[in-house]
Write an enzyme that holds these catalytic residues in place. Sequence first.
Site, PDB file in Angstrom:
ATOM      1  N   LYS A  32      -0.752  -3.875 -10.345  1.00 50.92           N
ATOM      2  CA  LYS A  32      -1.871  -2.938 -10.226  1.00 50.92           C
ATOM      3  C   LYS A  32      -1.891  -1.974 -11.412  1.00 50.92           C
ATOM      4  CE  LYS A  32      -1.973  -3.465  -5.271  1.00 50.92           C
ATOM      5  NZ  LYS A  32      -1.870  -2.935  -3.908  1.00 50.92           N
ATOM      6  N   GLN A  76       1.202   1.628  -0.785  1.00 54.35           N
ATOM      7  CA  GLN A  76       1.544   0.208  -0.662  1.00 54.35           C
ATOM      8  C   GLN A  76       2.221  -0.071   0.676  1.00 54.35           C
ATOM      9  OE1 GLN A  76       0.536  -1.942  -2.986  1.00 54.35           O
ATOM     10  NE2 GLN A  76       1.484  -3.767  -2.138  1.00 54.35           N
ATOM     11  N   ASP A  99      -8.368   1.271  -0.481  1.00 54.43           N
ATOM     12  CA  ASP A  99      -7.982   0.106   0.312  1.00 54.43           C
ATOM     13  C   ASP A  99      -9.001  -0.165   1.428  1.00 54.43           C
ATOM     14  OD1 ASP A  99      -5.558  -1.106  -0.509  1.00 54.43           O
ATOM     15  OD2 ASP A  99      -4.355   0.519   0.350  1.00 54.43           O
TER      16      ASP A  99
HETATM   17  N1  L34 Z   1      -1.953  -0.599   0.740  1.00 53.46           N
HETATM   18  N2  L34 Z   1      -0.798  -2.583   0.662  1.00 53.46           N
HETATM   19  C1  L34 Z   1      -1.898  -1.877   0.397  1.00 53.46           C
HETATM   20  N3  L34 Z   1      -2.982  -2.428  -0.233  1.00 53.46           N
HETATM   21  C2  L34 Z   1      -2.965  -3.727  -0.597  1.00 53.46           C
HETATM   22  O1  L34 Z   1      -4.053  -4.272  -1.153  1.00 53.46           O
HETATM   23  C3  L34 Z   1      -1.817  -4.482  -0.358  1.00 53.46           C
HETATM   24  N4  L34 Z   1      -1.701  -5.798  -0.759  1.00 53.46           N
HETATM   25  C4  L34 Z   1      -0.953  -6.716   0.098  1.00 53.46           C
HETATM   26  C5  L34 Z   1       0.402  -6.080   0.405  1.00 53.46           C
HETATM   27  N5  L34 Z   1       0.321  -4.641   0.661  1.00 53.46           N
HETATM   28  C6  L34 Z   1      -0.741  -3.888   0.309  1.00 53.46           C
HETATM   29  C7  L34 Z   1      -1.567  -6.181  -2.040  1.00 53.46           C
HETATM   30  O2  L34 Z   1      -1.814  -5.467  -2.984  1.00 53.46           O
HETATM   31  C8  L34 Z   1      -0.830  -7.942  -0.787  1.00 53.46           C
HETATM   32  N6  L34 Z   1      -1.157  -7.469  -2.113  1.00 53.46           N
HETATM   33  C9  L34 Z   1      -0.985  -8.234  -3.293  1.00 53.46           C
HETATM   34  C10 L34 Z   1      -1.329  -7.745  -4.542  1.00 53.46           C
HETATM   35  C11 L34 Z   1      -1.124  -8.497  -5.689  1.00 53.46           C
HETATM   36  C12 L34 Z   1      -0.595  -9.746  -5.605  1.00 53.46           C
HETATM   37  C13 L34 Z   1      -0.264 -10.240  -4.363  1.00 53.46           C
HETATM   38  C14 L34 Z   1      -0.454  -9.497  -3.227  1.00 53.46           C
HETATM   39  C15 L34 Z   1      -0.358 -10.512  -6.843  1.00 53.46           C
HETATM   40  O3  L34 Z   1      -0.385  -9.989  -7.924  1.00 53.46           O
HETATM   41  N7  L34 Z   1      -0.085 -11.811  -6.721  1.00 53.46           N
HETATM   42  C16 L34 Z   1       0.207 -12.701  -7.828  1.00 53.46           C
HETATM   43  C17 L34 Z   1       1.650 -13.154  -7.821  1.00 53.46           C
HETATM   44  C18 L34 Z   1       2.635 -12.101  -7.859  1.00 53.46           C
HETATM   45  C19 L34 Z   1       4.037 -12.621  -7.696  1.00 53.46           C
HETATM   46  O4  L34 Z   1       4.533 -13.237  -8.633  1.00 53.46           O
HETATM   47  O5  L34 Z   1       4.595 -12.450  -6.620  1.00 53.46           O
HETATM   48  C20 L34 Z   1      -0.620 -13.968  -7.657  1.00 53.46           C
HETATM   49  O6  L34 Z   1      -0.849 -14.641  -8.653  1.00 53.46           O
HETATM   50  O7  L34 Z   1      -0.974 -14.278  -6.529  1.00 53.46           O
END
Ligand code: L34
Length: 258
Positions: A32, A76, A99
């Site tokens: 983020k 988060q 959010d």
């Molecule tokens: N308050 N909590 C709050 N807001 C959110 O919107 C989230 N979420 C979920 C968990 N808790 C939260 C997220 O941000 C899930 N989530 C989230 C954000 C980013 C990624 C995955 C979940 C992300 O960047 N995923 C990458 C891979 C990252 C890795 O290597 O693990 C992807 O390519 O999917």
Amino acid sequence: MAKLKAEKGIEPGLAVIIVGEDPASKIYVRNKKLACEAIGIRSEEYALPENTTQEELIALVEELNNKKEIHGILCQLPLPKHLDEEAVINAISPKKDVDAFHPVNVGKIMIGNFDFLPCTPAGVMELIKESGIDVKGKECVVVGRSNIVGKPMAMLLLHQHGTVTVCHSKTRDLKEVCQRADILVAAVGVPELIKGDMVKEGAVVIDVGMNRLPDKLVGDVEFDSVAERACAITPVPGGVGPMTIAMLMKNTVKAATL
Ligand code: L34
């Protein structure tokens, strides 16, 4: 962003609170921050220790509610067990709730007159739209009923005139319900729950799962078997996750201009 600054004197600012040492949360929060830097959003990170008290956390939220450089506040999730997530969400000013988890924003989404959409479901809708898929009249099946993803996801598909079914752990015949889906969204957090034989030929399959197995990151969909039948499918990683972050950026800019 430059235009916003030059013409209106606004620099969008996002505060991200992370409590404790959850490795997955750290990765997401880092992603983020990188996204903010890439597009010129001012980002502030508040990394609090595991033993932070409820009072300390709420005090920080209130400080950020009153900070004019900050337009968006995100805490988060999940929080360490001794902290009350609902109370923290309720403490965030609805105007800064990028959010869209605050009950005021949840209620607005239900009615269909909202300022923010929750980032993950909004990201899924964007993927659907940009892929040229029309939701109108389609059988949409959402697997999972969390407040963060499943419930709002169902609502957004309904707004786009889908016929929506929500499945959960008590659903009697998950396979049978999934097989009806023209659009299947998996958001339960069970590694590779959705197999090829649960999916209709030509279905659109969106995988919201992020399951960390000892050796790899997998979604809620068994990609290879499902990809053989789906007409479109999202991978993990590189699918919904980055869209979640993109929608957070969008909400932050919106919060700054409200
Ligand atoms: N308050 N909590 C709050 N807001 C959110 O919107 C989230 N979420 C979920 C968990 N808790 C939260 C997220 O941000 C899930 N989530 C989230 C954000 C980013 C990624 C995955 C979940 C992300 O960047 N995923 C990458 C891979 C990252 C890795 O290597 O693990 C992807 O390519 O999917």
